[in-house]
Write an enzyme that holds these catalytic residues in place. Structure first.
Site, PDB file in Angstrom:
ATOM      1  N   SER A  66     -14.251   0.567   4.173  1.00  0.00           N
ATOM      2  CA  SER A  66     -14.402   0.281   2.740  1.00  0.00           C
ATOM      3  C   SER A  66     -15.213   1.436   2.161  1.00  0.00           C
ATOM      4  O   SER A  66     -16.200   1.851   2.769  1.00  0.00           O
ATOM      5  CB  SER A  66     -15.119  -1.044   2.506  1.00  0.00           C
ATOM      6  OG  SER A  66     -16.429  -0.980   2.994  1.00  0.00           O
ATOM      7  N   THR A  77     -11.950  -3.885   7.094  1.00  0.00           N
ATOM      8  CA  THR A  77     -12.227  -4.367   5.736  1.00  0.00           C
ATOM      9  C   THR A  77     -13.531  -5.160   5.729  1.00  0.00           C
ATOM     10  O   THR A  77     -13.893  -5.765   6.728  1.00  0.00           O
ATOM     11  CB  THR A  77     -11.058  -5.295   5.335  1.00  0.00           C
ATOM     12  OG1 THR A  77      -9.898  -4.494   5.202  1.00  0.00           O
ATOM     13  CG2 THR A  77     -11.317  -6.055   4.041  1.00  0.00           C
ATOM     14  N   THR A 115     -11.897  -2.794   0.622  1.00  0.00           N
ATOM     15  CA  THR A 115     -11.168  -2.186   1.750  1.00  0.00           C
ATOM     16  C   THR A 115     -10.545  -0.842   1.374  1.00  0.00           C
ATOM     17  O   THR A 115     -10.340  -0.553   0.185  1.00  0.00           O
ATOM     18  CB  THR A 115     -10.035  -3.128   2.223  1.00  0.00           C
ATOM     19  OG1 THR A 115      -9.464  -2.608   3.429  1.00  0.00           O
ATOM     20  CG2 THR A 115      -8.936  -3.255   1.193  1.00  0.00           C
ATOM     21  N   ARG A 150       1.211   1.360  -1.495  1.00  0.00           N
ATOM     22  CA  ARG A 150       1.058   0.031  -0.872  1.00  0.00           C
ATOM     23  C   ARG A 150      -0.301  -0.601  -1.223  1.00  0.00           C
ATOM     24  O   ARG A 150      -1.336   0.040  -1.173  1.00  0.00           O
ATOM     25  CB  ARG A 150       1.185   0.184   0.643  1.00  0.00           C
ATOM     26  CG  ARG A 150       1.061  -1.111   1.425  1.00  0.00           C
ATOM     27  CD  ARG A 150      -0.344  -1.354   1.935  1.00  0.00           C
ATOM     28  NE  ARG A 150      -0.415  -2.545   2.776  1.00  0.00           N
ATOM     29  CZ  ARG A 150      -1.559  -3.118   3.141  1.00  0.00           C
ATOM     30  NH1 ARG A 150      -2.707  -2.620   2.762  1.00  0.00           N
ATOM     31  NH2 ARG A 150      -1.544  -4.189   3.895  1.00  0.00           N
ATOM     32  N   VAL A 151      -0.267  -1.864  -1.598  1.00  0.00           N
ATOM     33  CA  VAL A 151      -1.487  -2.625  -1.855  1.00  0.00           C
ATOM     34  C   VAL A 151      -1.457  -3.861  -0.970  1.00  0.00           C
ATOM     35  O   VAL A 151      -0.433  -4.549  -0.888  1.00  0.00           O
ATOM     36  CB  VAL A 151      -1.583  -3.037  -3.348  1.00  0.00           C
ATOM     37  CG1 VAL A 151      -2.812  -3.891  -3.596  1.00  0.00           C
ATOM     38  CG2 VAL A 151      -1.608  -1.801  -4.248  1.00  0.00           C
ATOM     39  N   GLY A 152      -2.565  -4.160  -0.294  1.00  0.00           N
ATOM     40  CA  GLY A 152      -2.636  -5.328   0.573  1.00  0.00           C
ATOM     41  C   GLY A 152      -3.161  -6.546  -0.153  1.00  0.00           C
ATOM     42  O   GLY A 152      -3.079  -6.652  -1.384  1.00  0.00           O
ATOM     43  N   ASP A 153      -3.705  -7.471   0.608  1.00  0.00           N
ATOM     44  CA  ASP A 153      -4.161  -8.742   0.051  1.00  0.00           C
ATOM     45  C   ASP A 153      -5.548  -8.669  -0.570  1.00  0.00           C
ATOM     46  O   ASP A 153      -5.906  -9.511  -1.398  1.00  0.00           O
ATOM     47  CB  ASP A 153      -4.187  -9.803   1.157  1.00  0.00           C
ATOM     48  CG  ASP A 153      -5.130  -9.399   2.281  1.00  0.00           C
ATOM     49  OD1 ASP A 153      -5.071  -8.219   2.730  1.00  0.00           O
ATOM     50  OD2 ASP A 153      -5.955 -10.228   2.712  1.00  0.00           O
ATOM     51  N   THR A 191      -9.422 -10.860   5.976  1.00  0.00           N
ATOM     52  CA  THR A 191      -9.151  -9.529   6.530  1.00  0.00           C
ATOM     53  C   THR A 191      -8.009  -9.635   7.535  1.00  0.00           C
ATOM     54  O   THR A 191      -7.944 -10.609   8.295  1.00  0.00           O
ATOM     55  CB  THR A 191     -10.394  -8.930   7.194  1.00  0.00           C
ATOM     56  OG1 THR A 191     -10.026  -7.691   7.819  1.00  0.00           O
ATOM     57  CG2 THR A 191     -11.008  -9.841   8.245  1.00  0.00           C
ATOM     58  N   GLY A 192      -7.125  -8.651   7.523  1.00  0.00           N
ATOM     59  CA  GLY A 192      -6.015  -8.685   8.467  1.00  0.00           C
ATOM     60  C   GLY A 192      -4.772  -8.048   7.887  1.00  0.00           C
ATOM     61  O   GLY A 192      -4.859  -7.256   6.938  1.00  0.00           O
ATOM     62  N   THR A 193      -3.634  -8.370   8.451  1.00  0.00           N
ATOM     63  CA  THR A 193      -2.364  -7.788   8.001  1.00  0.00           C
ATOM     64  C   THR A 193      -2.015  -8.352   6.614  1.00  0.00           C
ATOM     65  O   THR A 193      -1.446  -9.439   6.489  1.00  0.00           O
ATOM     66  CB  THR A 193      -1.242  -8.120   9.001  1.00  0.00           C
ATOM     67  OG1 THR A 193      -1.326  -9.515   9.326  1.00  0.00           O
ATOM     68  CG2 THR A 193      -1.408  -7.333  10.280  1.00  0.00           C
ATOM     69  N   GLY A 194      -2.360  -7.567   5.588  1.00  0.00           N
ATOM     70  CA  GLY A 194      -2.377  -8.069   4.221  1.00  0.00           C
ATOM     71  C   GLY A 194      -1.085  -8.691   3.731  1.00  0.00           C
ATOM     72  O   GLY A 194      -1.108  -9.653   2.970  1.00  0.00           O
TER      73      GLY A 194
END
Ligand code: ASP
Length: 345
Positions: A88, A209, A227, A237-240, A260-263
């Site tokens: 982060s 994250t 993150t 790309r944007v995650g969760d 936290t994890g595979t967004g």
């Protein structure tokens, strides 16, 4: 029946004092992933434990003095964002183009106000930018260069892109791009901050994250997440993490969650909101709700990672389906708990 009833009464008498609602509580994560004892040297492990301890205590101090959950979260996440051990701000992973594009979000359980930023590149503390979006703009989410401009106009501390550079994240990118048979972009130039601490960090790939959830003495909960996303991300790309309801959610009606994890999986399951919905509408305990979503739904869909959570009545929880998660919790009158591996409390 009578025996069971008696047992319940006795159990509640015995645990009565421990169950008393704490006047404040804070839970912190520093990412989940494949983190096994064999992956960390004693120095690396000590560095992570020391960082988690320092950050959790700093947030706890804000709450102990009567500060708001939002203030505690911002103070704690500033430390994590400055620490190159975590993915982060400084220490963030690189995109395939060799940039650090940062995502963050914050939510206030008292008002359901929320703020988020995606793909920002010039703010030292993206969590404060998310908070500024929440408090000083009419919007919930800003992205890219517009969010960078808003940050400058708001007067937040700016940083050169090279400030976020760390050698080990650059090496992770090179490794990732080689595996994907993608070209390695030119190494970023500019004044790079010396980075001894990051030499201690093991290469946990794409995770790291950070997130904090807190309950303050006024009874309000809040959640914050920050993150760099995933190593080698492409195409904007944007995650969760900056998606309210997926990687972050807070409501005084139920709970506050940071993930936290595979967004992509967390977005599809709206993990954070789903946990709070189970608490609010089905009356599940916080731990049961977190386990239901992480251990059952997330795992069934093929997602990896974990969550931390706190409820207005002082319940704290974490749940993860990876081999480890950097995590810590602290509440008024209770000892600090810090953990990394699965076999720890
Ligand atoms: N959830 C973050 C993302 O997908 C990454 C992480 O938590 O490790 O961007």
């Amino acid at each position: 029946m009578r025996v069971i009833a008696l047992a319940v009464v006795l159990a509640s008498l015995v645990t009565g004092s421990a169950m008393a609602q704490p006047k404040w509580a804070i839970v912190v994560h520093g990412g989940a992933g494949v983190i096994e004892r064999a992956d960390l040297t004693p120095q690396q492990e000590a560095a992570y434990r020391a960082a988690m301890t320092k950050v959790t205590k700093a947030g706890g101090e804000v709450l102990e003095k009567g500060g708001s959950a939002l203030d505690a979260i911002e103070a704690a996440i500033h430390l994590l964002e400055d620490d190159p051990l975590f993915n982060s701000a400084r220490g963030a992973v690189f995109t395939a183009e060799g940039r650090n594009e940062l995502d963050a979000s914050i939510m206030d359980g008292a008002t359901l106000k929320a703020g988020a930023v995606a793909g920002v590149t010039r703010t030292r503390h993206p969590i404060s930018l998310a908070r500024a979006v929440m408090e000083t703009s009419p919007h919930v989410m800003l992205m890219g260069s517009g969010a960078d401009t808003f940050s400058k106009e708001t007067g937040l501390e700016q940083a050169e892109p090279s400030y976020f550079f760390t050698e080990r994240r650059w090496r992770s990118l090179e490794k990732f791009l080689a595996e994907q048979k993608l070209p390695v972009p030119p190494r970023p130039t500019g004044p790079v901050v010396a980075d001894e601490a990051a030499a201690l960090a093991h290469d946990e790939g794409k995770y790291g994250t950070v997130g904090v959830v807190a309950l303050d003495q006024a009874g309000h909960v809040a959640a914050g997440t920050s993150t760099g996303g995933t190593t080698g991300k492409r195409w904007g790309r944007v995650g969760d993490s900056p998606i309210i309801g997926a990687g972050n959610y807070a409501s005084d009606a139920s709970c506050a969650v940071s993930a936290t994890g595979t967004g992509e999986y967390f977005i599809r399951l709206t993990v954070a909101r789903e946990i709070c919905a189970l608490v609010e509408h089905k009356g599940l305990s916080l731990q049961a709700a977190a386990d239901e979503v992480v251990q059952n739904k997330l795992t069934a869909l093929g997602g990896d990672g974990g969550v931390i959570a706190v409820a207005p009545d002082g319940q704290m929880a974490w749940s993860y389906n990876t081999s480890g998660m950097y995590r810590a919790r602290l509440a008024a009158g209770e000892p600090l708990t810090v953990g990394i591996y699965k076999d720890e409390p």
